[in-house]
Design a protein around this motif. Structure first.
Motif, PDB file in Angstrom:
ATOM      1  N   UNK A 137       0.823  -1.208   0.000  1.00 53.44           N
ATOM      2  CA  UNK A 137       0.000   0.000   0.000  1.00 53.44           C
ATOM      3  C   UNK A 137       0.856   1.256   0.000  1.00 53.44           C
ATOM      4  N   UNK A 138       1.985   1.218   0.707  1.00 56.37           N
ATOM      5  CA  UNK A 138       2.846   2.392   0.805  1.00 56.37           C
ATOM      6  C   UNK A 138       3.645   2.656  -0.462  1.00 56.37           C
ATOM      7  N   UNK A 139       3.662   1.700  -1.369  1.00 55.89           N
ATOM      8  CA  UNK A 139       4.459   1.826  -2.590  1.00 55.89           C
ATOM      9  C   UNK A 139       3.586   2.221  -3.773  1.00 55.89           C
ATOM     10  N   UNK A 140       4.263   2.515  -4.882  1.00 49.84           N
ATOM     11  CA  UNK A 140       3.566   2.836  -6.126  1.00 49.84           C
ATOM     12  C   UNK A 140       3.845   1.813  -7.214  1.00 49.84           C
ATOM     13  N   UNK A 141       4.878   0.995  -7.032  1.00 52.13           N
ATOM     14  CA  UNK A 141       5.209  -0.035  -8.005  1.00 52.13           C
ATOM     15  C   UNK A 141       6.110  -1.061  -7.324  1.00 52.13           C
ATOM     16  N   UNK A 142       5.895  -2.323  -7.635  1.00 48.79           N
ATOM     17  CA  UNK A 142       6.789  -3.385  -7.173  1.00 48.79           C
ATOM     18  C   UNK A 142       7.812  -3.675  -8.261  1.00 48.79           C
ATOM     19  N   UNK A 143       9.067  -3.863  -7.861  1.00 50.95           N
ATOM     20  CA  UNK A 143      10.132  -4.199  -8.810  1.00 50.95           C
ATOM     21  C   UNK A 143      10.753  -5.529  -8.396  1.00 50.95           C
ATOM     22  N   UNK A 144      10.790  -6.472  -9.336  1.00 56.15           N
ATOM     23  CA  UNK A 144      11.412  -7.776  -9.101  1.00 56.15           C
ATOM     24  C   UNK A 144      12.468  -7.987 -10.178  1.00 56.15           C
ATOM     25  N   UNK A 145      13.743  -7.639  -9.903  1.00 56.76           N
ATOM     26  CA  UNK A 145      14.791  -7.666 -10.935  1.00 56.76           C
ATOM     27  C   UNK A 145      15.536  -8.996 -11.050  1.00 56.76           C
ATOM     28  N   UNK A 146      14.926 -10.102 -10.627  1.00 67.12           N
ATOM     29  CA  UNK A 146      15.618 -11.376 -10.443  1.00 67.12           C
ATOM     30  C   UNK A 146      16.180 -11.972 -11.728  1.00 67.12           C
ATOM     31  N   UNK A 147      17.124 -12.897 -11.526  1.00 74.91           N
ATOM     32  CA  UNK A 147      17.670 -13.705 -12.614  1.00 74.91           C
ATOM     33  C   UNK A 147      16.819 -14.961 -12.760  1.00 74.91           C
ATOM     34  N   UNK A 148      17.313 -15.940 -13.527  1.00 71.86           N
ATOM     35  CA  UNK A 148      16.521 -17.110 -13.885  1.00 71.86           C
ATOM     36  C   UNK A 148      16.191 -18.061 -12.764  1.00 71.86           C
ATOM     37  N   UNK A 149      16.732 -17.859 -11.570  1.00 75.39           N
ATOM     38  CA  UNK A 149      16.383 -18.727 -10.453  1.00 75.39           C
ATOM     39  C   UNK A 149      15.016 -18.392  -9.863  1.00 75.39           C
ATOM     40  N   UNK A 150      14.411 -17.310 -10.315  1.00 73.11           N
ATOM     41  CA  UNK A 150      13.083 -16.914  -9.827  1.00 73.11           C
ATOM     42  C   UNK A 150      12.040 -17.668 -10.648  1.00 73.11           C
ATOM     43  N   UNK A 151      11.661 -18.876 -10.154  1.00 70.82           N
ATOM     44  CA  UNK A 151      10.760 -19.718 -10.950  1.00 70.82           C
ATOM     45  C   UNK A 151       9.375 -19.107 -11.117  1.00 70.82           C
ATOM     46  N   UNK A 152       8.971 -18.219 -10.238  1.00 74.94           N
ATOM     47  CA  UNK A 152       7.725 -17.467 -10.432  1.00 74.94           C
ATOM     48  C   UNK A 152       7.872 -16.050  -9.893  1.00 74.94           C
ATOM     49  N   UNK A 153       7.770 -15.883  -8.574  1.00 79.05           N
ATOM     50  CA  UNK A 153       7.797 -14.555  -7.973  1.00 79.05           C
ATOM     51  C   UNK A 153       6.425 -14.165  -7.463  1.00 79.05           C
ATOM     52  N   UNK A 154       5.960 -14.837  -6.398  1.00 77.27           N
ATOM     53  CA  UNK A 154       4.597 -14.615  -5.924  1.00 77.27           C
ATOM     54  C   UNK A 154       4.390 -13.248  -5.286  1.00 77.27           C
ATOM     55  N   UNK A 155       5.472 -12.526  -5.019  1.00 75.21           N
ATOM     56  CA  UNK A 155       5.296 -11.143  -4.558  1.00 75.21           C
ATOM     57  C   UNK A 155       4.621 -10.305  -5.637  1.00 75.21           C
ATOM     58  N   UNK A 156       4.785 -10.701  -6.903  1.00 76.50           N
ATOM     59  CA  UNK A 156       4.090  -9.988  -7.980  1.00 76.50           C
ATOM     60  C   UNK A 156       2.583 -10.176  -7.867  1.00 76.50           C
TER      61      UNK A 156
END
Length: 389
Positions: free
Chosen positions: A282-301
Motif C-alpha cells: 500500500x505504501x508503494x507505487x510499483x513493485x520491482x522484481x529484478x531477479x535472474x533465472x532462479x526466480x521460478x515465479x515470484x509470488x510477490x508480484x
C-alpha cells in the motif's frame, strides 16, 4: 472424491488454494516436514520466524514422521516419510497430488500410489529458463519424457511452466491450468489508504513521493542492486523516487552502501511477516522484481497486483509472461539492465495502469482458479478422460 495431497512443508502460498479445494473435495494434506524458525532463516529469509497468519486451518492435514538423518527441504534425502504408503492405504484415496518430485518423500508417495493403482497428479513451477549445466539438460532431454509420464495429469501454474511440460513432450490432453496464486482478498482488504499513510509516516516519506518496492529475500540472484542503480537514474531526471526494501538477507550491507553512494533514499524495513506485507504494498507505487533465472515465479508480484499495485519484473521471472507480458499491469525488462528498468519505472510512475485493469488480471490467478484446475484434473483421470500415452 477422496484426494490425498503430499507436500514438503506448510507454505503460506499453498494454504489459500488448499482451503478452497477442501470446500468441494474430501481432501487430506500430508506434510513431510515441519520447518523450524531457524530453518526458515537458513532458507534465506535472514531471520528466524514463524508465520503470523494461520496456514493450517480450513483443511484436514497431518505431519508425517520424517525419518531423515538431516531433516529439511533443502536436499533430496531431507524428507523421508515411509508412512505415506500406510496413509494412502488406510485413507482409500481416489487420487494423489504431489507438489514436486525433488524429495525422497514424493517418490515414496508416487511408488505407493502406483502399487495401489491410485492416479497421481503433480503441480510445480519448473521452467526451462532456470540455469542448468549443459550435461544436466542433455540427461533431462532423454530421461524426462518417460519419467514425467508417470504422472497421470500435470497441473501447470503459468505459461513458462506449460512450456516446460511441452518441452518434454508431455501429452497436452493431460495438462490442466492451476495458476500460482495468493489470497487476493486478504491482501486487497488490508492494503488500505490508512496503512499506506501510517507506514509512509513512520519512514518519513511524503504522501506524494513516488516509492518503488522490493519485496523478498535480499539475495544475489534477486539482484536488488539493479533497483538502486535504476532509481539513481530516475532521480537524475528530476523525480524524487524513494526505494523501500521489505526483506532481509546477505545483500543488505552492500545495498545500504550502494544507496548512500548514489544518493538514493532507501528504507530497509527488514523481514515483513504476512500480516505486515499489505502495508508495504500500500505504501508503494510499483513493485520491482529484478531477479535472474532462479526466480521460478515470484509470488510477490501476485501480492502486489492483489493490492492494486503495478509490477516491473525481469524476463527471467517465471511470472513475467502471465502477469506483465501484455503490458496492461506493468512492464517486463531484461535481466541486468538498470537502464531498461529506469525507463520502465519512469513509464509506470508517469502513467500507472488503472486499478480496475489490475483487478481484472489478478482475478485470473486466484485460489478458486487453482483449486478448480486440480479438481478438473482429478475428475478427468478418474473418468479415464486423460489419455495414458
Amino acid at each position: 472424491m477422496r484426494l490425498a495431497v503430499l507436500t514438503s512443508h506448510p507454505i503460506q502460498y499453498n494454504a489459500p488454494w488448499f482451503r478452497e479445494l477442501a470446500r468441494s473435495t474430501d481432501m487430506t494434506v500430508y506434510f513431510a516436514h515441519k520447518a523450524t524458525p531457524q530453518q526458515q532463516a537458513a532458507a534465506g529469509f535472514g531471520t528466524a520466524f514463524e508465520w503470523d497468519v494461520d496456514i493450517l486451518t480450513g483443511y484436514a492435514h497431518e505431519f508425517l514422521r520424517n525419518a531423515a538423518l538431516d531433516p529439511g527441504t533443502h536436499h533430496f534425502l531431507g524428507c523421508d516419510t515411509p508412512g505415506i504408503g500406510a496413509r494412502l492405504r488406510e485413507g482409500n484415496f481416489d487420487a494423489l497430488l504431489v507438489t514436486g518430485w525433488n524429495l525422497k518423500s514424493y517418490w515414496q508417495g508416487i511408488l505407493a500410489a502406483k502399487r495401489r493403482g491410485v492416479p497421481i497428479l503433480v503441480r510445480g513451477d519448473s521452467q526451462l529458463e532456470t540455469p542448468r549445466a549443459a550435461v544436466t539438460l542433455a540427461v533431462k532431454s532423454i530421461a524426462y519424457p518417460p519419467l514425467l509420464r508417470l504422472f497421470d495429469a500435470a497441473l501447470y501454474v503459468g505459461q513458462r511452466n506449460l512450456a516446460y511440460w511441452r518441452r518434454y513432450h508431455y501429452p497436452v490432453q493431460r495438462l490442466f491450468f492451476s495458476p500460482h496464486c495468493v489470497d487476493n482478498f486478504y491482501f486487497a482488504s488490508r492494503a488500505t489508504q490508512h496503512s499506506r499513510n501510517t507506514l509512509r509516516a513512520r519512514l518519513g516519506i511524503a504522501n506524494l513521493t513516488p516509492v518503488a518496492l522490493f519485496a523478498g529475500k535480499l539475495l544475489a540472484f534477486k539482484r536488488p542492486q539493479d533497483l538502486v542503480s535504476a532509481a539513481a537514474q530516475v532521480r537524475s531526471q528530476g523525480a524524487d523516487l524513494n526505494v523501500v526494501f521489505a526483506g532481509s538477507g546477505e545483500q543488505e550491507g552492500q545495498l545500504r552502501a550502494q544507496a548512500q553512494q548514489l544518493g538514493v533514499p532507501a528504507h530497509f524495513i527488514g523481514f515483513q511477516n504476512q500480516s505486515e506485507m499489505p502495508a508495504a504494498y500500500a505504501a508503494s507505487d510499483v513493485l520491482v522484481l529484478p531477479s535472474s533465472g532462479e526466480e521460478t515465479w515470484g509470488l510477490v508480484a501476485n501480492e502486489a497486483l492483489a493490492c492494486a499495485r503495478p509490477i516491473i519484473v525481469t524476463e527471467a521471472c517465471g511470472c513475467a509472461p502471465d502477469l506483465a507480458g501484455d503490458g496492461t499491469t506493468g512492464r517486463v525488462v531484461p535481466v541486468k539492465s538498470p537502464n531498461a528498468l529506469s525507463a520502465a519505472l519512469q513509464h509506470i510512475l508517469g502513467a500507472p495502469p488503472a486499478h480496475e485493469t489490475i483487478a481484472t488480471k489478478i482475478a485470473l490467478y486466484s485460489p478458486e482458479a487453482a483449486a478448480a484446475g486440480v479438481k478438473d484434473a482429478a475428475l478427468a483421470v478418474l473418468r479415464k478422460d486423460a489419455p495414458q500415452s
